[in-house]
Design a protein around this motif. Structure first.
Motif, mmCIF file in Angstrom:
data_model
loop_
_atom_site.group_PDB
_atom_site.id
_atom_site.type_symbol
_atom_site.label_atom_id
_atom_site.label_comp_id
_atom_site.label_asym_id
_atom_site.label_seq_id
_atom_site.Cartn_x
_atom_site.Cartn_y
_atom_site.Cartn_z
ATOM 1 N N ALA A 66 0.816 -1.218 0.000
ATOM 2 C CA ALA A 66 0.000 0.000 0.000
ATOM 3 C C ALA A 66 0.851 1.269 0.000
ATOM 4 C CB ALA A 66 -0.935 -0.006 1.205
ATOM 5 N N HIS A 67 1.920 1.275 0.809
ATOM 6 C CA HIS A 67 2.771 2.464 0.901
ATOM 7 C C HIS A 67 4.138 2.234 0.276
ATOM 8 C CE1 HIS A 67 -0.241 4.324 3.500
ATOM 9 N NE2 HIS A 67 -0.320 3.153 4.106
ATOM 10 N N GLY A 68 4.268 1.124 -0.479
ATOM 11 C CA GLY A 68 5.475 0.844 -1.241
ATOM 12 C C GLY A 68 5.199 1.066 -2.711
ATOM 13 N N GLY A 69 4.926 -0.028 -3.443
ATOM 14 C CA GLY A 69 4.657 0.095 -4.871
ATOM 15 C C GLY A 69 3.472 0.982 -5.197
ATOM 16 N N ASN A 70 2.448 0.963 -4.348
ATOM 17 C CA ASN A 70 1.276 1.815 -4.586
ATOM 18 C C ASN A 70 1.620 3.297 -4.429
ATOM 19 O OD1 ASN A 70 -1.695 1.976 -5.031
ATOM 20 N ND2 ASN A 70 -1.683 2.887 -2.971
ATOM 21 N N ARG A 71 2.689 3.580 -3.725
ATOM 22 C CA ARG A 71 3.160 4.965 -3.562
ATOM 23 C C ARG A 71 4.143 5.345 -4.667
ATOM 24 N NH1 ARG A 71 7.787 6.784 -0.883
ATOM 25 N NH2 ARG A 71 8.059 4.723 0.071
ATOM 26 N N THR A 72 5.095 4.459 -4.939
ATOM 27 C CA THR A 72 6.183 4.808 -5.853
ATOM 28 C C THR A 72 5.898 4.450 -7.309
ATOM 29 O OG1 THR A 72 7.289 2.666 -5.545
ATOM 30 C CG2 THR A 72 7.853 4.432 -3.993
ATOM 31 N N GLY A 73 4.979 3.502 -7.535
ATOM 32 C CA GLY A 73 4.669 3.094 -8.898
ATOM 33 C C GLY A 73 5.616 2.054 -9.468
ATOM 34 N N ARG A 74 6.433 1.437 -8.610
ATOM 35 C CA ARG A 74 7.349 0.396 -9.083
ATOM 36 C C ARG A 74 7.356 -0.768 -8.108
ATOM 37 N NH1 ARG A 74 13.249 2.319 -10.290
ATOM 38 N NH2 ARG A 74 13.652 1.677 -8.149
ATOM 39 N N MET A 75 7.383 -1.965 -8.635
ATOM 40 C CA MET A 75 7.355 -3.170 -7.824
ATOM 41 C C MET A 75 8.452 -3.163 -6.754
ATOM 42 S SD MET A 75 5.041 -5.484 -8.547
ATOM 43 C CE MET A 75 3.760 -5.645 -9.810
ATOM 44 N N PHE A 76 8.072 -3.505 -5.530
ATOM 45 C CA PHE A 76 8.997 -3.694 -4.405
ATOM 46 C C PHE A 76 9.816 -2.450 -4.082
ATOM 47 C CE2 PHE A 76 8.424 -8.172 -5.733
ATOM 48 C CZ PHE A 76 8.052 -8.712 -4.499
ATOM 49 N N THR A 77 9.360 -1.291 -4.488
ATOM 50 C CA THR A 77 10.141 -0.067 -4.296
ATOM 51 C C THR A 77 9.519 0.813 -3.226
ATOM 52 O OG1 THR A 77 10.916 -0.106 -6.581
ATOM 53 C CG2 THR A 77 11.015 2.008 -5.441
ATOM 54 N N GLY A 78 10.321 1.154 -2.218
ATOM 55 C CA GLY A 78 9.868 2.090 -1.205
ATOM 56 C C GLY A 78 9.312 1.488 0.053
ATOM 57 N N ASP A 79 9.527 0.173 0.277
ATOM 58 C CA ASP A 79 9.080 -0.434 1.533
ATOM 59 C C ASP A 79 10.154 -1.388 2.043
ATOM 60 O OD1 ASP A 79 8.720 -3.093 0.396
ATOM 61 O OD2 ASP A 79 6.893 -2.340 -0.514
ATOM 62 N N GLN A 80 9.981 -1.886 3.263
ATOM 63 C CA GLN A 80 11.029 -2.700 3.881
ATOM 64 C C GLN A 80 11.206 -4.046 3.187
ATOM 65 O OE1 GLN A 80 9.448 -2.235 7.931
ATOM 66 N NE2 GLN A 80 11.342 -1.196 8.479
ATOM 67 N N SER A 81 10.121 -4.604 2.657
ATOM 68 C CA SER A 81 10.251 -5.861 1.926
ATOM 69 C C SER A 81 11.118 -5.666 0.687
ATOM 70 C CB SER A 81 8.867 -6.372 1.514
ATOM 71 O OG SER A 81 8.092 -6.707 2.639
ATOM 72 N N GLY A 82 10.865 -4.576 -0.013
ATOM 73 C CA GLY A 82 11.662 -4.271 -1.186
ATOM 74 C C GLY A 82 13.116 -4.010 -0.843
ATOM 75 N N ASP A 83 13.360 -3.385 0.321
ATOM 76 C CA ASP A 83 14.740 -3.140 0.741
ATOM 77 C C ASP A 83 15.522 -4.447 0.828
ATOM 78 O OD1 ASP A 83 14.159 -0.459 0.913
ATOM 79 O OD2 ASP A 83 13.948 -0.453 3.101
ATOM 80 N N VAL A 84 14.882 -5.476 1.381
ATOM 81 C CA VAL A 84 15.534 -6.781 1.513
ATOM 82 C C VAL A 84 15.790 -7.392 0.134
ATOM 83 C CG1 VAL A 84 15.251 -9.137 2.377
ATOM 84 C CG2 VAL A 84 14.549 -7.201 3.790
ATOM 85 N N LEU A 85 14.792 -7.317 -0.742
ATOM 86 C CA LEU A 85 14.923 -7.927 -2.066
ATOM 87 C C LEU A 85 15.988 -7.237 -2.907
ATOM 88 C CD1 LEU A 85 14.074 -9.891 -4.245
ATOM 89 C CD2 LEU A 85 12.167 -8.349 -4.816
ATOM 90 N N PHE A 86 15.959 -5.913 -2.971
ATOM 91 C CA PHE A 86 16.935 -5.213 -3.804
ATOM 92 C C PHE A 86 18.357 -5.354 -3.250
ATOM 93 C CE2 PHE A 86 13.224 -3.018 -5.630
ATOM 94 C CZ PHE A 86 13.568 -3.080 -6.972
ATOM 95 N N ARG A 87 18.496 -5.406 -1.936
ATOM 96 C CA ARG A 87 19.816 -5.645 -1.352
ATOM 97 C C ARG A 87 20.349 -7.005 -1.781
ATOM 98 N NH1 ARG A 87 24.167 -2.945 0.897
ATOM 99 N NH2 ARG A 87 25.499 -4.538 -0.048
ATOM 100 N N ALA A 88 19.467 -8.018 -1.756
ATOM 101 C CA ALA A 88 19.879 -9.360 -2.157
ATOM 102 C C ALA A 88 20.218 -9.412 -3.644
ATOM 103 C CB ALA A 88 18.785 -10.369 -1.821
ATOM 104 N N LEU A 89 19.427 -8.735 -4.469
ATOM 105 C CA LEU A 89 19.717 -8.679 -5.896
ATOM 106 C C LEU A 89 21.077 -8.015 -6.148
ATOM 107 C CD1 LEU A 89 16.188 -7.667 -7.211
ATOM 108 C CD2 LEU A 89 17.440 -9.710 -7.919
ATOM 109 N N TYR A 90 21.340 -6.954 -5.436
ATOM 110 C CA TYR A 90 22.627 -6.259 -5.569
ATOM 111 C C TYR A 90 23.772 -7.171 -5.130
ATOM 112 C CZ TYR A 90 26.289 -2.763 -4.783
ATOM 113 O OH TYR A 90 27.465 -2.050 -4.794
ATOM 114 N N ASP A 91 23.592 -7.844 -3.998
ATOM 115 C CA ASP A 91 24.635 -8.726 -3.489
ATOM 116 C C ASP A 91 24.886 -9.900 -4.430
ATOM 117 O OD1 ASP A 91 24.968 -7.116 -1.282
ATOM 118 O OD2 ASP A 91 23.797 -8.385 0.081
ATOM 119 N N ALA A 92 23.855 -10.304 -5.169
ATOM 120 C CA ALA A 92 23.992 -11.399 -6.128
ATOM 121 C C ALA A 92 24.519 -10.926 -7.484
ATOM 122 C CB ALA A 92 22.654 -12.104 -6.320
ATOM 123 N N GLY A 93 24.737 -9.611 -7.635
ATOM 124 C CA GLY A 93 25.229 -9.066 -8.888
ATOM 125 C C GLY A 93 24.162 -8.871 -9.942
ATOM 126 N N LEU A 94 22.901 -8.732 -9.496
ATOM 127 C CA LEU A 94 21.784 -8.650 -10.435
ATOM 128 C C LEU A 94 21.103 -7.282 -10.449
ATOM 129 C CD1 LEU A 94 20.255 -12.148 -9.604
ATOM 130 C CD2 LEU A 94 21.652 -11.541 -11.601
#
Length: 235
Positions: A66-94
């Protein structure tokens, strides 16, 4: 309707108003806002997928926050769940950056696209089965467009696992019987003609899972790395 490109599909997803309950909720959240984001203009619409149209790995979640993608307009962006996912993607080189804050933050995904079975933020993060089924046509079309290059799918959570298996079966992929059960680290191979596609399962990056340690960053990196190696992105 048949789409020739991911971009055209995304444009139409953004205009969808098929589920009255979800339309009302996403727009109410965008009006009322969370106090911490009171000065921001919320997206308040369906959230399209994010990532290259020729992705070899797809990440399949549940629905925008509600206050992540619904706010920013991008999947997993702007919330704590997305923070975990994007950090993992970065750490994996993706991913090009370890954090995602907005649609214009410069984030790039390398060979990876992310999407969801439900494109609108649902109340209490729980879409109904009817809402999932109504949104399924968008997922089917997106998977159809991605099929020529797609080799791995990382499914976050049991809801996404079930939705993904159903969608691929509908698109003519052979799924094991009985259907594979969801479990973190599980995988299953789907076939269609001469093509193979491997689904990898991970616990969802929900705050409940990450705060309790049920899902850790290294656990998620391991699944993402396995999917990327299977797709030939990482060697």
């Amino acid at each position: 309707m048949t789409y020739r490109s991911i971009a055209a599909l995304d444009d139409d997803i953004v205009d969808c108003r098929a589920c009255p309950r979800l339309v009302a909720w996403r727009e109410e959240v965008a009006r009322v806002k969370r106090a911490a984001f009171a000065d921001q203009t919320y997206w308040g619409r369906p959230v399209p997928g994010f990532g290259p149209a020729d992705a070899r790995v797809l990440i399949l979640g549940l629905a925008p926050a509600a206050h992540g993608g619904n706010r920013t307009g991008r999947m997993f962006t702007g919330d704590q769940s997305g923070d975990v996912l994007f950090r993992a993607l970065y750490d994996a080189g993706l991913a090009s950056r370890p954090t995602a804050t907005s649609r214009d933050d410069g984030m790039e995904l390398y060979g990876v696209r992310m999407t969801a079975p439900v494109h609108c933020a649902p109340p209490q993060n729980k879409p109904t089965v009817a809402e999932r089924d109504r949104c399924a046509a968008w997922l089917d079309r997106e998977l159809g467009l991605l099929a020529p290059t797609l080799r791995s799918v990382v499914v976050l959570g049991a809801f996404g696992w079930q939705s993904g298996l159903r969608a691929f079966a509908d698109l003519g992929w052979a799924v094991d019987r009985p259907r594979p059960k969801f479990a973190h680290g599980a995988s299953t191979v789907l076939t269609r003609d001469a093509q193979q596609l491997t689904l990898f399962a991970s616990y969802h990056v929900s705050q409940h899972n990450t705060f309790t340690g049920r899902l850790t960053g290294p656990m998620l990196v391991d699944v993402l790395t396995a999917a990327a190696e299977n797709a030939g992105i990482l060697r």
